[in-house]
Design an enzyme around this catalytic site. Structure first.
Site: not given
Length: 302
Positions: A124, A251, A281
């Site tokens: 991320d 994800d 995720h």
């Protein structure tokens, strides 16, 4: 700049998190220093494994990975990005920018800790910030692994799932961070874990960074970070040290993101790119020990 600091008692008795907090003062753009938190576990003389979290998590995300890595003899350095975890939190959304996040983190990792021979994993925003740092000083890195993250320049088409997330972060009347993290996993999180993700944010005033970061991901070539990310990609396209993709299978935001790296970065050639099965995720929550073992094996093989 108004800066908030989460009271220490918010972090007492967190489940599965026995690690000692460490702090350094970091600066960016000539701004007043901020306190940045990090973990530093394992043998002090071992080469560091750098683990960078994303939005809206903190170093707690890696609590099931650190023991696997340290048991294999590795040193683990796990920062909290400014605005998250035990790090200071500027209260004004305008105080956050992609460039400042990179600069604050660079100050900690390069200037304060002087990390070298780094094995780096990012997910991320941990990938967005971390890959910019790889490009800034590639000689500090021995190898790189990325899972569920990327370095967009704004020239591609973002997924509808990501655009929905941007809108939600900007407009939702409530921003329940622990439940947001739980929703980004396959199995969901128990109440104690949800509370640990809520711990850094006593109320909405502490959430400026968490609310703002989704809007800082470039989605058009006009984005302020476009030129810097393009320049970083110019470096990454020449990065020939081992580079591993460890994306999960569940994800919707980053699905297929490994295609941005494999074949474009020389170091991806010949690596045992891995799909983390049963991971959402936040694959560190769903499959943390398995992901850590992938990193242990990656280090041993390269």
């Amino acid at each position: 700049m108004k800066v908030l600091r989460t009271p220490d008692e918010r972090f007492s008795d967190l489940a599965d998190f026995p690690f000692e907090p460490r702090y350094a003062e970091v600066t960016a753009d000539g701004l007043p220093p901020l306190r940045m938190h990090y973990l530093d576990e394992g043998p002090a003389d071992a080469a560091p494994v750098l683990l960078l979290h994303g939005e809206p998590t903190w170093s707690y995300l890696y609590r099931h990975m650190v023991p696997v890595l340290t048991a294999a003899g590795h040193r683990c350095v796990v920062p909290d990005l400014v605005g998250f975890g035990r790090s200071d939190k500027p209260a004004d959304p305008a105080d956050y920018s992609f460039a400042r996040l990179v600069a604050w983190t660079r100050d900690l990792l390069f200037d304060q800790l002087d990390l070298r021979d780094i094995t780096y994993f990012g997910q991320d925003w941990g990938a967005l910030v971390g890959l910019r740092l790889v490009a800034a000083d590639p000689n500090r890195y021995a190898r790189v692994a990325i899972g569920n993250g990327g370095l967009p320049t704004g020239e591609g088409t973002p997924t509808e799932a990501f655009l929905n997330w941007q809108r939600f972060a900007a407009t939702s009347p409530k921003f329940q961070i622990g439940r947001i993290v739980s929703g980004g996993t396959v199995g969901g999180l128990d109440d104690a874990t949800i509370a640990a993700y809520d711990a850094p944010f006593p109320d909405e005033t502490y959430m400026a960074g968490a609310r703002t970061l989704p809007s800082l991901v470039p989605t058009s070539p006009d984005d302020p970070a476009h030129a810097d990310n393009v320049a970083a990609w110019d470096v990454l396209r020449r990065f020939d040290k081992p580079f591993l993709c460890t994306f999960s299978d569940g994800d919707p935001i980053t699905k297929g993101g490994e295609r941005a790296f494999i074949g474009r970065i020389p170091g991806t050639e010949g690596q045992a790119h891995t799909t983390i099965e049963g991971g959402g995720h936040f694959l560190q929550e769903d499959r943390g020990p398995e992901l850590a073992q992938v990193l242990v094996d990656f280090i041993a093989a390269t």
